[in-house]
Design a protein around this motif. Structure first.
Motif, PDB file in Angstrom:
ATOM      1  N   GLY A 164       0.781  -1.224   0.000  1.00 49.09           N
ATOM      2  CA  GLY A 164       0.000   0.000   0.000  1.00 49.09           C
ATOM      3  C   GLY A 164       0.817   1.279   0.000  1.00 49.09           C
ATOM      4  N   THR A 165       2.141   1.192  -0.132  1.00 45.86           N
ATOM      5  CA  THR A 165       2.999   2.383  -0.141  1.00 45.86           C
ATOM      6  C   THR A 165       3.713   2.582  -1.473  1.00 45.86           C
ATOM      7  OG1 THR A 165       5.022   1.263   0.635  1.00 45.86           O
ATOM      8  CG2 THR A 165       3.460   1.989   2.330  1.00 45.86           C
ATOM      9  N   THR A 166       3.463   1.707  -2.424  1.00 48.24           N
ATOM     10  CA  THR A 166       4.270   1.624  -3.644  1.00 48.24           C
ATOM     11  C   THR A 166       4.391   2.947  -4.385  1.00 48.24           C
ATOM     12  OG1 THR A 166       3.833  -0.725  -3.955  1.00 48.24           O
ATOM     13  CG2 THR A 166       4.351   0.541  -5.933  1.00 48.24           C
ATOM     14  N   PHE A 167       3.286   3.630  -4.602  1.00 49.56           N
ATOM     15  CA  PHE A 167       3.332   4.785  -5.493  1.00 49.56           C
ATOM     16  C   PHE A 167       3.731   6.070  -4.765  1.00 49.56           C
ATOM     17  CE2 PHE A 167       0.732   1.564  -7.549  1.00 49.56           C
ATOM     18  CZ  PHE A 167       1.502   1.387  -8.694  1.00 49.56           C
ATOM     19  N   ARG A 168       3.616   6.118  -3.436  1.00 42.50           N
ATOM     20  CA  ARG A 168       4.210   7.241  -2.716  1.00 42.50           C
ATOM     21  C   ARG A 168       5.735   7.150  -2.790  1.00 42.50           C
ATOM     22  NH1 ARG A 168       2.701  10.985   2.055  1.00 42.50           N
ATOM     23  NH2 ARG A 168       0.596  10.354   1.506  1.00 42.50           N
TER      24      ARG A 168
END
Length: 313
Positions: A164-168
């Motif tokens: 859930g942190t990939t694109f940040r």
């Protein structure tokens, strides 16, 4: 030259043969290939239901139902591209950060040749190391991201790296051309409006699922093509972007999602863009009793192959 062809159902029964993607030949490396499938059996980054480590194997198993010619678009990718299955990247099931390193290094190796990789996941953590390798070769890329979630959390349980942190992290590391990023199908409940607004603040076009209900997405994809034209583009498709009535076999299902027809419209609508890589993530076979989610994943990967540069001659 002779192009690799999928093993046909009249040559070997569909329940037989080796389970590569579409029963293509398996290759040891990317020399001589235009495109390749590569499995990433990862679920250490999941936060709810695990099982995506089994995704690549089951997607390949269900892919035996696919035939080489796309009746809907007229694409015959195996007549124009040399394609093979590279097998799986050997991740570390005990260490997520080490798995991220292993995926990144594997993509560096395969991208040493002019090939377009199609990743078979695996949880969405895998896209971060892929984008690191892609950006080293192509520079910051545009992105089509189909998902129920924006995956722009700062941390999950205090960890900076998770599905859930990939694109940040991708934004922070300069891997994306934020003016050319579109997130499609995001929905559900959240913790605050920042769950979607942070993406907008970076310059992303965020298409909440309510914009997609009861309509064709062909006009949206015309807008997307215009926005993302003029540079390399990566396509990342989380299967939970599809409504769980169609794709229940995933770890974090959200109601009210995209239809299968809309998924096809999105991928087919990417034709003409400079796609430099694609992935299909978050298929969890333990929650897919019928096999329909894996079958859908196999079809979407095939559709991605059909819209790659050069796939139509």
């Amino acid at each position: 030259m002779a192009f690799n062809q999928p093993l046909g159902g009249n040559d070997m029964p569909r329940f037989g043969g080796i389970a590569t993607m579409m029963r293509l030949p398996q290759a040891a490396d990317t020399r001589g290939l235009d495109a390749c499938f590569v499995g990433i059996p990862l679920d250490t980054g999941t936060s709810n239901r695990s099982g995506t480590r089994f995704g690549p194997r089951q997607i390949r198993t269900e892919s035996v139902l696919l035939r080489p010619y796309n009746m809907g678009t007229g694409a015959a990718p195996f007549d124009h591209l040399q394609v093979a299955d590279l097998g799986d990247i050997a991740i570390n099931p005990y260490n997520l950060l080490d798995s991220v390193r292993l995926i990144e290094e594997a993509y560096d190796r395969l991208l040493a040749n002019p090939v377009i990789p199609l990743g078979i996941g695996g949880d969405h953590t895998m896209t971060l190391p892929i984008l690191r390798a892609i950006a080293r070769k192509h520079g910051p890329v545009g992105l089509i991201h189909v998902d129920a979630h924006t995956d722009i959390n700062d941390t999950m349980f205090g960890e900076k790296i998770a599905h859930g942190t990939t694109f940040r992290r991708a934004v922070e590391e300069g891997l994306l051309d934020c003016r050319r990023v579109v997130q499609i199908g995001v929905r559900g409940t959240g913790y605050s409006d920042d769950d979607f607004d942070w993406s907008r603040e970076q310059g992303f076009r965020v298409v909440q699922v309510e914009e997609c209900w009861h309509r064709s997405l062909t006009p949206l994809m015309a807008e997307v093509r215009e926005r993302l034209a003029g540079g390399p583009v990566y396509l990342s498709f989380d299967i939970d972007g599809i409504d769980p009535s169609f794709a229940p076999g995933t770890g974090t299902p959200e109601v009210g999602g995209l239809t299968v027809i809309q998924a096809l419209e999105i991928i087919r609508g990417a034709y003409g863009l400079d796609l430099v890589g694609c992935d299909l993530t978050e298929v969890s076979p333990p929650y897919d009793a019928s096999g329909n989610t894996s079958l859908l994943g196999a079809n979407l990967l095939y559709e991605m192959l059909c819209v790659l540069p050069g796939a139509r001659g």
